[in-house]
Design a protein around this motif. Sequence first.
Motif, PDB file in Angstrom:
ATOM      1  N   LEU A  84    -117.841  28.078 -32.871  1.00  0.00           N
ATOM      2  CA  LEU A  84    -117.850  28.304 -34.319  1.00  0.00           C
ATOM      3  C   LEU A  84    -118.893  27.441 -35.006  1.00  0.00           C
ATOM      4  N   GLY A  85    -119.257  26.325 -34.409  1.00  0.00           N
ATOM      5  CA  GLY A  85    -120.355  25.527 -34.951  1.00  0.00           C
ATOM      6  C   GLY A  85    -121.694  26.209 -34.751  1.00  0.00           C
ATOM      7  N   MET A  86    -121.846  26.874 -33.621  1.00  0.00           N
ATOM      8  CA  MET A  86    -123.093  27.579 -33.334  1.00  0.00           C
ATOM      9  C   MET A  86    -123.181  28.898 -34.101  1.00  0.00           C
ATOM     10  N   PHE A  87    -122.038  29.576 -34.237  1.00  0.00           N
ATOM     11  CA  PHE A  87    -121.974  30.881 -34.906  1.00  0.00           C
ATOM     12  C   PHE A  87    -120.829  30.854 -35.922  1.00  0.00           C
ATOM     13  N   PRO A  88    -121.039  30.230 -37.084  1.00  0.00           N
ATOM     14  CA  PRO A  88    -119.939  30.035 -38.036  1.00  0.00           C
ATOM     15  C   PRO A  88    -119.289  31.316 -38.532  1.00  0.00           C
ATOM     16  N   ASP A  89    -120.027  32.391 -38.616  1.00  0.00           N
ATOM     17  CA  ASP A  89    -119.469  33.632 -39.167  1.00  0.00           C
ATOM     18  C   ASP A  89    -118.981  34.583 -38.076  1.00  0.00           C
ATOM     19  N   LYS A  90    -118.843  34.111 -36.847  1.00  0.00           N
ATOM     20  CA  LYS A  90    -118.475  34.984 -35.734  1.00  0.00           C
ATOM     21  C   LYS A  90    -117.140  34.624 -35.098  1.00  0.00           C
ATOM     22  N   GLU A  91    -116.200  34.156 -35.907  1.00  0.00           N
ATOM     23  CA  GLU A  91    -114.889  33.791 -35.377  1.00  0.00           C
ATOM     24  C   GLU A  91    -114.188  34.993 -34.764  1.00  0.00           C
ATOM     25  N   LEU A  92    -114.287  36.141 -35.396  1.00  0.00           N
ATOM     26  CA  LEU A  92    -113.653  37.345 -34.860  1.00  0.00           C
ATOM     27  C   LEU A  92    -114.230  37.690 -33.492  1.00  0.00           C
ATOM     28  N   ALA A  93    -115.544  37.587 -33.347  1.00  0.00           N
ATOM     29  CA  ALA A  93    -116.166  37.879 -32.060  1.00  0.00           C
ATOM     30  C   ALA A  93    -115.650  36.926 -30.977  1.00  0.00           C
ATOM     31  N   PHE A  94    -115.550  35.634 -31.292  1.00  0.00           N
ATOM     32  CA  PHE A  94    -115.011  34.677 -30.324  1.00  0.00           C
ATOM     33  C   PHE A  94    -113.582  35.042 -29.964  1.00  0.00           C
ATOM     34  N   ASN A  95    -112.777  35.376 -30.974  1.00  0.00           N
ATOM     35  CA  ASN A  95    -111.371  35.712 -30.730  1.00  0.00           C
ATOM     36  C   ASN A  95    -111.218  36.973 -29.892  1.00  0.00           C
ATOM     37  N   LEU A  96    -112.162  37.879 -29.979  1.00  0.00           N
ATOM     38  CA  LEU A  96    -112.084  39.116 -29.200  1.00  0.00           C
ATOM     39  C   LEU A  96    -112.683  38.973 -27.807  1.00  0.00           C
ATOM     40  N   ILE A  97    -113.710  38.159 -27.661  1.00  0.00           N
ATOM     41  CA  ILE A  97    -114.428  38.077 -26.392  1.00  0.00           C
ATOM     42  C   ILE A  97    -113.910  36.954 -25.505  1.00  0.00           C
ATOM     43  N   TYR A  98    -113.863  35.750 -26.019  1.00  0.00           N
ATOM     44  CA  TYR A  98    -113.570  34.592 -25.180  1.00  0.00           C
ATOM     45  C   TYR A  98    -112.112  34.137 -25.220  1.00  0.00           C
ATOM     46  N   TRP A  99    -111.469  34.238 -26.364  1.00  0.00           N
ATOM     47  CA  TRP A  99    -110.114  33.727 -26.504  1.00  0.00           C
ATOM     48  C   TRP A  99    -109.135  34.348 -25.515  1.00  0.00           C
ATOM     49  N   PRO A 100    -109.118  35.678 -25.322  1.00  0.00           N
ATOM     50  CA  PRO A 100    -108.176  36.256 -24.342  1.00  0.00           C
ATOM     51  C   PRO A 100    -108.420  35.732 -22.922  1.00  0.00           C
ATOM     52  N   ARG A 101    -109.676  35.543 -22.557  1.00  0.00           N
ATOM     53  CA  ARG A 101    -109.991  35.031 -21.226  1.00  0.00           C
ATOM     54  C   ARG A 101    -109.451  33.607 -21.057  1.00  0.00           C
ATOM     55  N   LEU A 102    -109.650  32.780 -22.066  1.00  0.00           N
ATOM     56  CA  LEU A 102    -109.174  31.399 -21.993  1.00  0.00           C
ATOM     57  C   LEU A 102    -107.647  31.333 -22.002  1.00  0.00           C
ATOM     58  N   GLN A 103    -107.001  32.159 -22.806  1.00  0.00           N
ATOM     59  CA  GLN A 103    -105.536  32.196 -22.844  1.00  0.00           C
ATOM     60  C   GLN A 103    -104.968  32.640 -21.499  1.00  0.00           C
ATOM     61  N   ARG A 104    -105.564  33.687 -20.930  1.00  0.00           N
ATOM     62  CA  ARG A 104    -105.091  34.187 -19.636  1.00  0.00           C
ATOM     63  C   ARG A 104    -105.232  33.117 -18.565  1.00  0.00           C
ATOM     64  N   LEU A 105    -106.355  32.419 -18.569  1.00  0.00           N
ATOM     65  CA  LEU A 105    -106.581  31.354 -17.604  1.00  0.00           C
ATOM     66  C   LEU A 105    -105.547  30.238 -17.758  1.00  0.00           C
ATOM     67  N   MET A 106    -105.269  29.842 -18.990  1.00  0.00           N
ATOM     68  CA  MET A 106    -104.270  28.794 -19.218  1.00  0.00           C
ATOM     69  C   MET A 106    -102.889  29.251 -18.740  1.00  0.00           C
ATOM     70  N   ARG A 107    -102.525  30.504 -19.014  1.00  0.00           N
ATOM     71  CA  ARG A 107    -101.223  31.025 -18.549  1.00  0.00           C
ATOM     72  C   ARG A 107    -101.142  31.024 -17.025  1.00  0.00           C
ATOM     73  N   GLU A 108    -102.215  31.486 -16.371  1.00  0.00           N
ATOM     74  CA  GLU A 108    -102.204  31.558 -14.914  1.00  0.00           C
ATOM     75  C   GLU A 108    -102.214  30.173 -14.282  1.00  0.00           C
ATOM     76  N   ARG A 109    -103.020  29.292 -14.814  1.00  0.00           N
ATOM     77  CA  ARG A 109    -103.198  27.970 -14.204  1.00  0.00           C
ATOM     78  C   ARG A 109    -101.971  27.088 -14.390  1.00  0.00           C
ATOM     79  N   PHE A 110    -101.366  27.134 -15.567  1.00  0.00           N
ATOM     80  CA  PHE A 110    -100.256  26.241 -15.872  1.00  0.00           C
ATOM     81  C   PHE A 110     -98.909  26.971 -15.960  1.00  0.00           C
ATOM     82  N   ARG A 111     -98.885  28.218 -15.551  1.00  0.00           N
ATOM     83  CA  ARG A 111     -97.653  29.022 -15.546  1.00  0.00           C
ATOM     84  C   ARG A 111     -96.978  28.995 -16.916  1.00  0.00           C
ATOM     85  N   MET A 112     -97.781  29.236 -17.948  1.00  0.00           N
ATOM     86  CA  MET A 112     -97.283  29.197 -19.325  1.00  0.00           C
ATOM     87  C   MET A 112     -96.897  30.599 -19.760  1.00  0.00           C
ATOM     88  N   GLN A 113     -96.075  30.663 -20.781  1.00  0.00           N
ATOM     89  CA  GLN A 113     -95.694  31.967 -21.361  1.00  0.00           C
ATOM     90  C   GLN A 113     -96.357  32.183 -22.666  1.00  0.00           C
TER      91      GLN A 113
END
Length: 113
Positions: A84-113
Amino acid sequence: MGSIDYNREADYNPDSLPAPLGPLDSASPQDPAPQSPEELKEENRKIRRLQMVVNMVTQVIAQDSSLSVEEASEMVADTRRLALGMFPDKELAFNLIYWPRLQRLMRERFRMQ
């Protein structure tokens, strides 16, 4: 399930079609000014940098067995702040592209719900 008869012309009405859009590169009053070659080059450089950071963070979270959930969460939050510092007006793009990948990784790695 029914089949579609592509040779049937009875449903075709050219007057019911939407008006064609103009050229994609034409600027409307709401569009920002076209980017110069230098601006495009800089934006591409920032995109590649962000991709590398996200890839490194995902690799560290996936492979470092000594990493705690708190440390991993902090890495994800830092990655989001960087994006968001690099692309301040692209929060939606980050939330659509990278956020699901990071959330899935955290769930898989730490067995989170």
